[in-house]
Motif scaffolding. Structure first.
Motif, PDB file in Angstrom:
ATOM      1  N   CYS A 152      -4.894 -18.642  50.014  1.00 45.97           N
ATOM      2  CA  CYS A 152      -5.853 -18.504  50.184  1.00 45.97           C
ATOM      3  C   CYS A 152      -5.106 -18.630  48.095  1.00 45.97           C
ATOM      4  O   CYS A 152      -4.333 -17.903  47.976  1.00 45.97           O
ATOM      5  N   THR A 153      -6.016 -19.363  47.779  1.00 43.17           N
ATOM      6  CA  THR A 153      -5.723 -19.042  45.872  1.00 43.17           C
ATOM      7  C   THR A 153      -7.035 -19.129  44.802  1.00 43.17           C
ATOM      8  O   THR A 153      -6.662 -18.624  43.934  1.00 43.17           O
TER       9      THR A 153
ATOM     10  N   ARG B 279       0.391 -19.061  49.837  1.00 41.81           N
ATOM     11  CA  ARG B 279       0.490 -19.925  48.890  1.00 41.81           C
ATOM     12  C   ARG B 279       1.337 -20.587  49.305  1.00 41.81           C
ATOM     13  O   ARG B 279       2.848 -20.929  49.373  1.00 41.81           O
TER      14      ARG B 279
ATOM     15  N   VAL C  93      -1.955 -22.842  48.878  1.00 39.32           N
ATOM     16  CA  VAL C  93      -3.616 -23.300  49.967  1.00 39.32           C
ATOM     17  C   VAL C  93      -2.846 -25.310  51.155  1.00 39.32           C
ATOM     18  O   VAL C  93      -3.306 -25.907  50.350  1.00 39.32           O
TER      19      VAL C  93
ATOM     20  N   GLU D 169      -3.954 -27.378  53.392  1.00 40.17           N
ATOM     21  CA  GLU D 169      -5.930 -27.559  54.475  1.00 40.17           C
ATOM     22  C   GLU D 169      -4.772 -28.616  56.004  1.00 40.17           C
ATOM     23  O   GLU D 169      -4.409 -28.988  55.852  1.00 40.17           O
TER      24      GLU D 169
ATOM     25  N   SER E 192      -8.414 -18.746  58.460  1.00 35.48           N
ATOM     26  CA  SER E 192      -7.546 -18.685  58.065  1.00 35.48           C
ATOM     27  C   SER E 192      -8.145 -17.046  57.209  1.00 35.48           C
ATOM     28  O   SER E 192      -8.814 -16.965  57.181  1.00 35.48           O
TER      29      SER E 192
ATOM     30  N   TYR F 290     -12.235 -24.016  52.962  1.00 36.24           N
ATOM     31  CA  TYR F 290     -12.200 -25.114  53.691  1.00 36.24           C
ATOM     32  C   TYR F 290     -12.741 -26.193  52.576  1.00 36.24           C
ATOM     33  O   TYR F 290     -14.161 -26.509  53.400  1.00 36.24           O
TER      34      TYR F 290
ATOM     35  N   ARG G  75      -7.939 -24.171  42.725  1.00 36.00           N
ATOM     36  CA  ARG G  75      -8.032 -25.256  43.926  1.00 36.00           C
ATOM     37  C   ARG G  75      -9.090 -26.115  43.110  1.00 36.00           C
ATOM     38  O   ARG G  75      -9.433 -27.299  43.039  1.00 36.00           O
TER      39      ARG G  75
ATOM     40  N   LEU H 211      -1.066 -27.761  46.694  1.00 31.91           N
ATOM     41  CA  LEU H 211      -1.585 -27.800  46.682  1.00 31.91           C
ATOM     42  C   LEU H 211      -2.294 -28.758  47.988  1.00 31.91           C
ATOM     43  O   LEU H 211      -2.078 -29.679  47.931  1.00 31.91           O
TER      44      LEU H 211
END
Lengths: 621, 231
Positions: free
Chosen positions: A270-271, A284, A286, A288, A314, A320, A597, A614
């Motif tokens: 999660c950022t 770190r 993220v 997916e 998550s 997401y 993100r 990422l």
């Protein structure tokens, strides 16, 4: 042993279904033909441990290897512990009912600090000496992993090695090495093995490091005491989750557990960059998973388990990038079969409430939101990008959609918090209550509106921008808890954490190796299951500190200089100290750092350091 | 289509509660991808119904379960597919389609048979079982203490004991008994053994007791018949 446990022990315990080991999808390998034996130990009861996705991942990961087996063990309930001690029967694994000391490895998962006494208790029940130095080659190697391995120093003397970061990476390499050496030598020479293992990235052997202290009692230096041992150990990162192992045949418990459903891990990391959050640093960047990967995994999961609920897990599932297509796909395919899809947590915005509306089947009992702090000022300090407007909009949407209970989650004692921020919590809660009552009246509902304010106490954690910050003193925690209570009307349910437990958590979260003797002493005095209110005994802990001459306040309540060597500085989570310092400054100045993100790198250095990036399946905006 | 299944509960799963068995079968039926019928409404639940709960710690030779399906399927196929996805210790033994309406298992089952085995130590050999059991069965009242959630309560069990036999078999005391079970109250086999120990002075160690429920029956013209025989 099996006879004794099945016929004499299990009839005398309250929850025998915890100890059967024959659940659907449990793996029973032939002990005599599999060379490597590992036990996965969860230092809490079965119902909690079985809800843990990490356990299921490692269980599958190891058991898929032909050369290794993995069996489970949890902290036994008090009734079973009494029987084991009375009859001098060693703690055993669930699958084969073998004593833990017959395994090559015992891997403990370190999920929360207040489970540490249970680790000592389990080793003792297993009739294994607590300290690594007292265990010769006849005893298993004791491994640790999970979030608390990012500062495992208080546990250092008890463990042979820690795995930092994603276990999918380092654990197979470790097993590979052990398999080779065992085949060559017929057994594992511990010292030689550890020397080799310490060269695997992500493997931290605490005995290979000496700690020196300053006259003030802080750390002067942590240095390797053997040649060839890295100065800093760096955590491992799975670069591509689509390629990573994922268990689609998890064990299905007989008894009800905390999370009794299929778990689909949609992303890792999660950022958002909340400055108090350790998980936000440790996992770190993220990464997916692809919708196609997830759809395939969901299919296998449902077929192999028989669950009728899939949880999209998550750290922040609402983030997401392909959440809507994924949910649509799952609903289209499985709604007919009565399968529901659930989210473990919601973001405080209208988008999340709409999702919840779509997913909720049947009764709409309660929704939880986490504004974390009561004023915009403090939310900016912690970089929690929630605006009051978003929260009220979300809450309005939830009440309109038929929910009657809203739980608001806050953290008390965040750096820079004042009474004004606490007043803000009360004000926000009353606003929410008023909205709920208005909508309830308009819609002529019978069911009473419930608003719950749940408050935990801030615990500064290693590797976060607030790692230099103190926890507020115990007395001050109590005062603020009371102060907040005095401002909440009767219509609001108020829950808060045990201040003393949070204090101890703060001691160990930022602790060093000198705390090991306190831990040992507290355990000797009978401390275990500390996170369970009915077991927690603060007086005994205080005795343990006193008798060992260690001041807990030194760890929990002092502000550390930015140049201080921290007990965990030799453990590299990939996020640079430069970034953490900058974030701390920005926090004090109340300036926000946007999520990377959104396109702009915030300079935490993880991606560059690990050579990863990422992974956003919906594409970067 | 409504199907009645007979299954056994082995040692491996004897410590599961009734609720655990419900969860176990619902998940197994889903794994088998059998078209189980679900109730309508907000919280749909699978249409499965059990006989009287098997007490925790006891194995069972012939337990019963009714399942409603949305489609017609051969019963053998149901048994096959389900059998492949059950945890060890649970075995499907027989099955029969229920034609028309049949009252629920819980409503009709009235009798349960048990086999109780207790290992004997040297000093416990050579007991005159016939005499002890004769004396026990001649009583008009046997009161034991039952532990309920409101604390210990006295409970008369003699009226619920329909048959009791005991013998010694290779150093083990073996009892067979037929007891009342179901909606109108149940007598537990361990209560019968405790009564025997207390009232007839038989020196047995109840901690070492192994109990198996060997059958469940309903009464037709006063005679016990199995829930499959009536279909």
């Amino acid at each position: 042993m099996r006879q004794l446990i099945e016929n004499r022990f299990l009839p005398r315990v309250q929850k025998p279904a915890r100890y059967l080991g024959t659940e659907w999808n449990s793996v029973h390998k032939d002990w005599d033909t599999v060379p490597l034996k590992m036990a996965f130990a969860f230092p809490d009861v079965y119902e909690i441990g079985m809800s843990h996705l990490g356990m299921q991942i490692i269980y599958g990961l190891v058991n898929e290897r032909p050369d290794a087996l993995l069996e489970r063990v949890f902290a036994p309930g008090e009734d079973l512990e009494r029987l084991l001690r009375e009859q001098e029967v060693p703690l055993f694994s669930l699958e084969s009912y073998r004593p833990l000391k017959e395994f090559d490895f015992i891997g403990f998962t370190l999920q929360y600090e207040m489970s540490f006494t249970n680790i000592l208790n389990m080793l003792d029940l297993a009739q294994i000496p607590l300290r690594a130095g007292e265990r010769d080659d006849r005893y298993p190697l004791i491994l640790g992993g999970g979030p608390c391995a990012s500062n495992p120093e208080p546990l250092a003397p008890f463990f042979d090695l820690f795995l930092l970061g994603d276990a999918e990476e380092a654990l197979p390499e470790l097993l590979e090495l052990a398999g080779k050496r065992k085949e060559e030598q017929g057994r594992l020479d511990k010292q030689a093995f550890l020397m080799e293992a310490a060269r695997i990235e992500g493997v931290y052997v605490p005995a290979f490091y000496d700690v020196e202290y300053t006259p003030e009692g802080r750390i002067a230096a942590v240095t390797p005491n053997r040649p060839g041992i890295p100065h800093r150990v760096r955590r491992r990162v799975v670069a591509d989750l689509d390629q990573a192992y994922f268990p689609t045949k998890p064990i299905v418990p007989f008894m009800e557990t905390v999370h009794d459903r299929a778990m689909l891990e949609v992303l890792r990391g999660c950022t958002r960059g909340c400055r108090f959050c350790q998980a936000g640093i440790l996992y770190r960047p993220v990464r997916e998973r692809d919708v196609e990967t997830l759809a395939r995994q969901a299919e296998e999961l449902l077929r192999k388990t028989g669950y009728d609920e899939v949880s999209l897990t998550s750290l922040s599932t609402a983030d997401y990038t392909c959440l809507e297509p994924l949910i649509k796909k799952l609903m289209d395919k499985y709604q007919e079969e009565g399968v529901s899809v659930s989210l473990p947590s919601l973001r405080a915005d209208a988008f999340s409430v709409n999702l919840a509306k779509e997913l909720q089947r049947g009764r709409k009992s309660g929704l939880t939101f986490a504004p974390e702090a009561g004023t915009q000022r403090l939310r900016d300090v912690i970089n929690k990008g929630v605006q009051e407007k978003d929260l009220l909009e979300a809450v309005t949407g939830a009440f309109e959609a038929g929910w009657t209970g809203i739980k608001l989650y806050f953290i008390l004692g965040l750096p820079t918090e004042t009474d004004e921020d606490l007043a803000g919590i009360a004000q926000l809660a009353h606003q929410v209550l008023a909205i709920g009552r208005r909508i309830s009246k308009e819609q002529k509902r019978k069911k009473k509106v419930r608003v719950t304010v749940s408050v935990s106490t801030y615990v500064p954690k290693a590797h976060t921008p607030f790692q230099w910050e103190p926890q507020i003193p115990l007395e001050e925690i109590r005062r603020r808890q009371q102060y907040l209570q005095s401002m909440l009307s009767k219509g609001i349910t108020y829950q808060y954490h045990d201040a003393e437990l949070s204090f101890l958590e703060a001691v160990f979260a930022k602790g060093d190796r000198r705390l090991a003797i306190v831990l040992e002493r507290a355990w000797q005095k009978g401390c275990k299951f500390d996170s369970w209110r009915e077991h927690f005994n603060f007086a005994k802990w205080l005795e343990a500190f006193q008798e060992t001459g260690i001041d807990p306040g030194f760890y929990a309540n002092e502000t550390l200089g930015l140049e201080t060597v921290l007990p965990w500085d030799h453990l590299d989570m990939g996020v640079s100290k430069r970034f953490l310092r900058r974030e701390r400054e920005r926090a004090i100045g109340g300036s926000l750092t946007p999520d990377c993100r959104e396109g702009r790198c915030t300079g935490c250095d993880v991606c560059q350091g690990f050579g990863v990036d990422l992974v956003l399946k919906g594409g970067k905006d | 289509m409504l199907v009645r299944l007979e299954y056994s509960v082995g040692k491996e799963v004897r410590y599961l509660s009734h609720l655990d068995f419900l969860r176990l079968f619902i998940r197994a039926l889903r794994r088998a991808r059998l078209p189980v019928a679900y109730s309508q409404g907000f919280n749909p639940h699978a249409k499965v119904a059990f006989g009287p709960p098997l007490p925790v710690g006891i194995t069972g030779s012939s337990e019963y379960l009714d399942v409603e399906f949305n489609e017609e399927l051969p019963v053998t196929e149901i048994m096959d597919r389900l059998g492949q996805v059950l945890p060890r210790g649970v075995v499907i033994k027989r099955g029969k389609k229920i034609a028309g309406k049949t009252p629920s298992l819980m409503a009709v089952i009235e009798r349960a048979r048990f086999e109780v085995r207790i290992p004997l130590e040297d000093g416990q050999r050579g007991i005159n079982w016939e005499k002890a059991i004769g004396s026990f069965m001649a009583r008009t009242e046997v009161v034991v203490t039952r532990h309920t959630k409101d604390g210990p309560r006295p409970k008369e069990i003699r009226q619920g004991i329909y048959r009791l036999e005991g013998k010694e078999e290779e150093g083990t005391a073996v009892f067979n008994m037929e007891l009342q079970v179901g909606n109108r109250g149940s007598v537990r086999p361990d209560e019968v053994i405790r009564g025997l120990i207390e009232l007839e002075g038989i020196p047995l160690l109840p901690e070492a007791m192994e109990i198996r429920r060997t059958g469940l029956f309903l009464l037709q013209e006063g005679k016990p018949v199995t829930p499959l025989e009536i279909l």
